[in-house]
Design a protein around this motif. Structure first.
Motif, PDB file in Angstrom:
ATOM      1  N   ILE A 160      -5.484  -0.143  15.932  1.00 43.15           N
ATOM      2  CA  ILE A 160      -4.399   0.762  15.585  1.00 43.15           C
ATOM      3  C   ILE A 160      -4.570   1.223  14.148  1.00 43.15           C
ATOM      4  CG2 ILE A 160      -2.743  -0.233  17.201  1.00 43.15           C
ATOM      5  CD1 ILE A 160      -1.493  -1.728  14.872  1.00 43.15           C
ATOM      6  N   MET A 161      -4.142   2.436  13.881  1.00 46.59           N
ATOM      7  CA  MET A 161      -4.163   3.013  12.546  1.00 46.59           C
ATOM      8  C   MET A 161      -2.727   3.117  12.046  1.00 46.59           C
ATOM      9  SD  MET A 161      -5.937   4.349  10.046  1.00 46.59           S
ATOM     10  CE  MET A 161      -7.511   4.665  10.870  1.00 46.59           C
ATOM     11  N   TYR A 162      -2.493   2.662  10.833  1.00 42.94           N
ATOM     12  CA  TYR A 162      -1.159   2.719  10.243  1.00 42.94           C
ATOM     13  C   TYR A 162      -0.993   4.035   9.483  1.00 42.94           C
ATOM     14  CZ  TYR A 162      -0.805  -2.245  11.303  1.00 42.94           C
ATOM     15  OH  TYR A 162      -0.761  -3.460  11.950  1.00 42.94           O
ATOM     16  N   LEU A 163       0.120   4.696   9.723  1.00 43.78           N
ATOM     17  CA  LEU A 163       0.473   5.931   9.035  1.00 43.78           C
ATOM     18  C   LEU A 163       1.760   5.680   8.256  1.00 43.78           C
ATOM     19  CD1 LEU A 163      -0.085   8.319  12.074  1.00 43.78           C
ATOM     20  CD2 LEU A 163      -1.734   7.774  10.270  1.00 43.78           C
ATOM     21  N   HIS A 164       1.858   6.230   7.051  1.00 43.05           N
ATOM     22  CA  HIS A 164       2.953   5.883   6.154  1.00 43.05           C
ATOM     23  C   HIS A 164       3.735   7.109   5.707  1.00 43.05           C
ATOM     24  CE1 HIS A 164      -0.100   2.697   5.773  1.00 43.05           C
ATOM     25  NE2 HIS A 164       0.930   1.890   5.589  1.00 43.05           N
ATOM     26  N   HIS A 165       5.028   6.878   5.470  1.00 43.97           N
ATOM     27  CA  HIS A 165       5.886   7.902   4.879  1.00 43.97           C
ATOM     28  C   HIS A 165       5.821   7.713   3.361  1.00 43.97           C
ATOM     29  CE1 HIS A 165      10.040  10.103   4.993  1.00 43.97           C
ATOM     30  NE2 HIS A 165       9.125  10.748   4.315  1.00 43.97           N
ATOM     31  N   TRP A 166       4.872   8.372   2.728  1.00 44.31           N
ATOM     32  CA  TRP A 166       4.639   8.161   1.315  1.00 44.31           C
ATOM     33  C   TRP A 166       5.847   8.605   0.494  1.00 44.31           C
ATOM     34  CZ3 TRP A 166       0.934   4.948   0.479  1.00 44.31           C
ATOM     35  CH2 TRP A 166      -0.130   4.865   1.373  1.00 44.31           C
ATOM     36  N   PHE A 167       6.319   7.696  -0.368  1.00 47.59           N
ATOM     37  CA  PHE A 167       7.521   7.878  -1.195  1.00 47.59           C
ATOM     38  C   PHE A 167       8.782   7.993  -0.326  1.00 47.59           C
ATOM     39  CE2 PHE A 167       4.049   9.558  -3.865  1.00 47.59           C
ATOM     40  CZ  PHE A 167       4.170   8.718  -4.948  1.00 47.59           C
ATOM     41  N   GLY A 168       8.680   7.563   0.914  1.00 46.48           N
ATOM     42  CA  GLY A 168       9.838   7.561   1.796  1.00 46.48           C
ATOM     43  C   GLY A 168      10.474   6.182   1.847  1.00 46.48           C
ATOM     44  N   PRO A 169      11.490   5.990   2.692  1.00 51.05           N
ATOM     45  CA  PRO A 169      12.186   4.704   2.792  1.00 51.05           C
ATOM     46  C   PRO A 169      11.303   3.623   3.400  1.00 51.05           C
ATOM     47  CG  PRO A 169      12.907   6.176   4.532  1.00 51.05           C
ATOM     48  CD  PRO A 169      12.033   6.991   3.627  1.00 51.05           C
ATOM     49  N   THR A 170      11.522   2.391   2.947  1.00 47.74           N
ATOM     50  CA  THR A 170      10.835   1.234   3.501  1.00 47.74           C
ATOM     51  C   THR A 170      11.827   0.095   3.658  1.00 47.74           C
ATOM     52  OG1 THR A 170      10.191   0.435   1.297  1.00 47.74           O
ATOM     53  CG2 THR A 170       8.609   1.834   2.467  1.00 47.74           C
ATOM     54  N   TRP A 171      11.446  -0.892   4.444  1.00 49.94           N
ATOM     55  CA  TRP A 171      12.254  -2.088   4.643  1.00 49.94           C
ATOM     56  C   TRP A 171      11.825  -3.145   3.648  1.00 49.94           C
ATOM     57  CZ3 TRP A 171      10.660  -6.967   6.933  1.00 49.94           C
ATOM     58  CH2 TRP A 171      11.736  -7.841   7.199  1.00 49.94           C
ATOM     59  N   ILE A 172      12.794  -3.822   3.006  1.00 55.07           N
ATOM     60  CA  ILE A 172      12.497  -4.857   2.022  1.00 55.07           C
ATOM     61  C   ILE A 172      13.308  -6.104   2.338  1.00 55.07           C
ATOM     62  CG2 ILE A 172      11.828  -3.290   0.156  1.00 55.07           C
ATOM     63  CD1 ILE A 172      14.663  -3.470  -0.936  1.00 55.07           C
ATOM     64  N   HIS A 173      12.817  -7.251   1.871  1.00 59.75           N
ATOM     65  CA  HIS A 173      13.538  -8.509   2.073  1.00 59.75           C
ATOM     66  C   HIS A 173      13.242  -9.448   0.912  1.00 59.75           C
ATOM     67  CE1 HIS A 173       9.792 -10.530   3.640  1.00 59.75           C
ATOM     68  NE2 HIS A 173       9.511  -9.292   3.979  1.00 59.75           N
TER      69      HIS A 173
END
Length: 406
Positions: A239-252
């Motif tokens: 699988i290839m990961y695609l990212h929302h650059w400078f977009g929202p992410t999940w943190i913990h």
């Protein structure tokens, strides 16, 4: 930019669907923001300004001061600084004034030897735990040496989840944070990605698993596409990961004693989990992320293009936002307070974090942005440890001292 750049979604890529629960949560959030709702009042809290008062590390000189890759930093009860050097697989101990005291570990698989160091943490009994790729090693620190006590197999052997932290609950049980296979792992993507969970090791050896959030929430700002290629005469799937650059992410983030928290960086709304299982909502003041600079816009465009080239896709599933999310990240300090760091504008020289004791906003801290935080930051009410890197790539341990703003 007048609006987000347009990148149409590829048919081959998969993105999480919006569930009914998510739509309900969004509806509730919209109601809470209605104009007839009274604005929340946040009390004035003291602000603390931080400055670097100690740096340890050299370009050349005595060997203990030559770091290769600083993996983790911790402070013991005597105020000594422990630094895990990733490539030499050793831990170096420094006095509070920066003077070298002793070292231990070193690469190997035998008792007292270390490999692929991730994180350092002290257990409730004061013993030092070192998380490695395949195990934990436990040491007792003496005045001029460290005694190896025992080892324990990691619940995530190998490099998967290695950078996730570990803590101890209110009863002193080890809590190993890392990925687990999703229960609905019926396809290749789910099997390879999994979800992040807290794995509590009970005294009898049984493991309790708590998934931190559903997969849809954890993969905010990510999409995947499966590929199949020929390599050395055989077919390889992945699988290839695609990212929302400078977009929202999940943190913990995870505290010693059992508390933990999780959030999405696009909203100052944090789910705070008390050790007794109670879940509270931390709602911060209204906050808007900074605009992307020209350099950040160019960076996002180049990264998107690189992902398209690597995945052989024609279109990318995400556009480029005009603003960055308002939250940068969060972590707990040694006293169990939650630091919520706000996103800074490109070129800004200061970091700023709101500090919460439970759900009460109690302070605000500011410190130099050139200090990079670690996966498991070490901070107290008066200091913070991080890393500085110069133009030649030389890493140094940096200690920040905080004082009340006049």
């Amino acid at each position: 930019m007048n609006g987000p750049a347009t990148f149409s979604r590829p048919r081959a890529a998969t993105r999480p669907t919006v569930t009914a629960a998510t739509r309900a949560a969004l509806a509730l959030a919209m109601l809470a923001c209605a104009e007839d709702e009274p604005a929340r009042v946040f009390p004035e809290v003291p602000t603390f300004e931080g400055s670097i008062d100690l740096e340890i590390g050299e370009m050349d000189g005595d060997d203990p001061y030559l770091f290769t890759r600083i993996a983790s930093i911790a402070e013991d009860a005597q105020g000594r600084l422990l630094v895990a050097d990733g490539q030499t697989s050793e831990i170096r101990v420094f006095e509070s004034d920066g003077g070298f005291a002793f070292r231990f570990g070193g690469y190997g698989e035998g008792p007292g030897e270390l490999s692929d160091i991730c994180c350092l943490a002290f257990g409730p009994d004061g013993q030092l735990w070192v998380r490695e790729s395949a195990r934990y090693s436990v040491f007792a620190l003496e005045s001029a040496s460290a005694e190896y006590l025992r080892g324990m197999r990691s619940l995530h052997p190998g490099m998967v989840g290695l950078r996730d932290p570990f803590t101890f609950d209110a009863d002193g049980n080890l809590v190993n944070v890392g990925p687990v296979t999703s229960e609905d792992a019926t396809n290749l993507t789910a099997q390879l990605r999994g979800v992040t969970a807290r794995l509590q090791v009970n005294p009898d050896g049984a493991v309790d698993t708590v998934v931190l959030a559903d997969a849809e929430r954890q993969y905010t700002g990510q999409a995947t596409t499966e590929f199949e290629r020929e390599f050395e005469g055989r077919s390889v799937r992945g699988i290839m990961y695609l990212h929302h650059w400078f977009g929202p992410t999940w943190i913990h983030a995870h505290a010693q004693g059992g508390a933990w928290a999780e959030a999405i960086t696009s909203q100052y709304s944090i789910n705070y989990h008390d050790p007794d299982g109670t879940v509270s909502l931390i709602e911060g003041p209204p906050l808007e992320g900074p605009m992307l600079s020209r350099d950040e816009l160019a960076t996002a465009e180049s990264r998107i293009q690189r992902e398209l080239d690597r995945s052989d896709l024609d279109d990318h599933p995400f556009g480029i936002p005009e603003r960055k999310p308002p939250l940068e990240g969060m972590f707990f300090d040694a006293g169990g307070r939650l630091w919520v760091e706000k996103t800074g504008a490109d070129g800004e020289e200061v970091r700023e974090a709101d500090v919460w004791a439970g759900t009460e906003l109690v302070a605000r801290y500011r410190w130099p942005r050139r200090i990079a935080e670690l996966p498991s930051p070490w901070a107290t009410d008066s200091m913070l440890y991080g890393i500085t890197t110069d133009s030649l790539g030389v890493q140094r341990v940096a200690r920040v001292r905080f004082a009340p703003r006049n």
